[in-house]
Motif scaffolding. Structure first.
Motif, mmCIF file in Angstrom:
data_model
loop_
_atom_site.group_PDB
_atom_site.id
_atom_site.type_symbol
_atom_site.label_atom_id
_atom_site.label_comp_id
_atom_site.label_asym_id
_atom_site.label_seq_id
_atom_site.Cartn_x
_atom_site.Cartn_y
_atom_site.Cartn_z
ATOM 1 N N ARG A 9 82.060 0.982 34.917
ATOM 2 C CA ARG A 9 81.939 1.689 35.966
ATOM 3 C C ARG A 9 80.360 2.284 36.124
ATOM 4 O O ARG A 9 79.821 3.224 36.436
ATOM 5 C CB ARG A 9 82.471 3.156 35.929
ATOM 6 N N LEU A 10 79.323 1.657 35.426
ATOM 7 C CA LEU A 10 78.067 1.866 35.518
ATOM 8 C C LEU A 10 77.235 1.771 36.551
ATOM 9 O O LEU A 10 76.323 2.564 37.372
ATOM 10 C CB LEU A 10 77.304 0.787 34.556
ATOM 11 N N ILE A 11 77.773 0.702 37.574
ATOM 12 C CA ILE A 11 77.505 0.578 38.883
ATOM 13 C C ILE A 11 77.825 1.796 39.589
ATOM 14 O O ILE A 11 77.132 2.135 40.638
ATOM 15 C CB ILE A 11 77.986 -0.927 39.434
ATOM 16 N N ASP A 12 79.017 2.025 39.603
ATOM 17 C CA ASP A 12 79.474 3.445 40.344
ATOM 18 C C ASP A 12 78.530 4.507 40.159
ATOM 19 O O ASP A 12 78.302 5.488 40.969
ATOM 20 C CB ASP A 12 80.938 3.638 40.179
ATOM 21 N N GLN A 13 78.023 4.656 38.770
ATOM 22 C CA GLN A 13 77.263 5.790 38.634
ATOM 23 C C GLN A 13 75.934 5.615 39.094
ATOM 24 O O GLN A 13 75.357 6.634 39.518
ATOM 25 C CB GLN A 13 77.072 6.022 36.967
ATOM 26 N N ALA A 14 75.449 4.516 38.983
ATOM 27 C CA ALA A 14 74.124 4.230 39.634
ATOM 28 C C ALA A 14 73.967 4.476 41.224
ATOM 29 O O ALA A 14 73.088 4.955 41.766
ATOM 30 C CB ALA A 14 73.679 2.692 39.255
ATOM 31 N N LEU A 15 75.253 4.193 41.906
ATOM 32 C CA LEU A 15 75.359 4.348 43.507
ATOM 33 C C LEU A 15 75.403 5.863 43.685
ATOM 34 O O LEU A 15 75.207 6.181 44.791
ATOM 35 C CB LEU A 15 76.347 3.648 43.829
ATOM 36 N N ASP A 16 75.728 6.586 42.649
ATOM 37 C CA ASP A 16 75.753 8.187 42.968
ATOM 38 C C ASP A 16 74.244 8.876 42.790
ATOM 39 O O ASP A 16 74.469 10.079 42.940
ATOM 40 C CB ASP A 16 76.810 8.921 42.050
ATOM 41 N N THR A 17 73.504 8.035 42.075
ATOM 42 C CA THR A 17 72.185 8.822 42.071
ATOM 43 C C THR A 17 71.425 8.885 43.250
ATOM 44 O O THR A 17 71.679 8.505 44.276
ATOM 45 C CB THR A 17 71.464 7.677 41.230
ATOM 46 N N PRO A 18 70.669 10.212 43.262
ATOM 47 C CA PRO A 18 69.957 10.479 44.566
ATOM 48 C C PRO A 18 69.061 9.502 45.015
ATOM 49 O O PRO A 18 68.959 9.126 46.520
ATOM 50 C CB PRO A 18 68.995 11.673 43.933
ATOM 51 N N LEU A 19 68.575 8.600 44.319
ATOM 52 C CA LEU A 19 67.599 7.351 44.810
ATOM 53 C C LEU A 19 68.586 6.375 45.357
ATOM 54 O O LEU A 19 67.969 5.757 46.448
ATOM 55 C CB LEU A 19 66.936 6.478 43.509
ATOM 56 N N ALA A 20 69.694 6.097 44.932
ATOM 57 C CA ALA A 20 70.665 4.928 45.554
ATOM 58 C C ALA A 20 71.027 5.720 46.829
ATOM 59 O O ALA A 20 71.197 4.867 47.919
ATOM 60 C CB ALA A 20 71.829 4.824 44.398
ATOM 61 N N ARG A 21 71.135 6.972 46.893
ATOM 62 C CA ARG A 21 71.831 7.370 48.198
ATOM 63 C C ARG A 21 70.758 7.553 49.099
ATOM 64 O O ARG A 21 71.094 7.418 50.288
ATOM 65 C CB ARG A 21 72.580 8.942 47.823
ATOM 66 N N TRP A 22 69.239 7.717 48.592
ATOM 67 C CA TRP A 22 68.431 7.802 49.451
ATOM 68 C C TRP A 22 68.053 6.446 50.315
ATOM 69 O O TRP A 22 67.775 6.483 51.600
ATOM 70 C CB TRP A 22 67.033 8.530 48.742
#
Length: 235
Positions: A184-197
């Protein structure tokens, strides 16, 4: 003062025999990697799909490895070739081998069109269609690789070495991404502020690219039609 001689942009400069139709076709096949890079960039910008971004990253990593291998092995191209640079392994063969292998693994092993969280407008792609697309990509990759031999840019050994390297890179990178998804590393990365921005998303694993935004469009279209119908009734 004399001007320096003009140089040729070797990235798109291809030598071929104009009297040979096969040679002419091979010259166009030599442009496939450049076309794929443009496709990668366009899809990355337009879809923001993390799977496409990761595939593109792996593709560029494979290219970087080819650059290192060529300058480590330092094997010359065929003597009658007009180009420059080392030839082992073939970068064209390695590029298309990575692309077709990773695409095949994705279509047949990772893509799950019957996921319960798919959108209501999603139409699952049948397995035979995904298999056909995978076979087509493999055939296309083989044509590009063989064109490098036909145009005498590489020896068969250089092309086959590039193909093997590309396949191994694709399988290895696919395994790395699979492990990242498992943990679930990709799911965690997608939850970061940069990914959401950046509005990154991960839908193509379960849905087709053509389905992106279609459900929202259908809802909007129905809403407009309903509003038009109400307006006619009240008129």
């Amino acid at each position: 003062m004399d001007k320096p001689p003009l140089a040729s942009l070797s990235l798109t400069h291809v030598h071929y025999d104009p009297a040979d139709p096969i040679s002419h076709a091979c010259a166009y096949l030599a442009l496939v990697p450049q076309a794929l890079v443009i496709t990668y960039a366009a899809l990355t910008w337009s879809t923001r799909e993390v799977e496409i971004i990761l595939m593109f990253a792996g593709q560029m990593g494979c290219e970087a490895l080819n650059w290192v291998l060529k300058r480590t092995i330092k094997e010359e191209r065929p003597a009658q070739m007009h180009g420059k640079g080392y030839g082992m392994p073939s970068s064209h063969a390695q590029f298309v081998a990575f692309f077709s292998t990773f695409l095949t693994l994705f279509l047949l092993l990772r893509h799950n069109p019957h996921h319960p969280h798919a959108s209501s407008t999603h139409a699952p792609t049948p397995y035979w269609q995904r298999l056909a697309l995978a076979v087509m990509s493999m055939i296309s990759a083989g044509a590009v690789a063989q064109s490098r031999i036909y145009l005498n840019y590489h020896t068969p050994r250089q092309v086959y070495a590039g193909t093997l390297t590309g396949v191994l890179c694709a399988v290895g990178w696919f395994a790395v991404i699979s492990a990242a998804r498992h943990w679930r590393l990709i799911d965690q990365a997608l939850d970061t502020p940069l990914a959401r921005w950046l509005r990154l998303r991960d839908l193509v694993v379960n849905e087709d690219l053509v389905d992106a935004g279609w459900e929202r469009w259908e809802l909007r279209r129905q809403r407009v039609m309903q509003q038009s119908g109400l307006a006619k009734k009240t008129a």
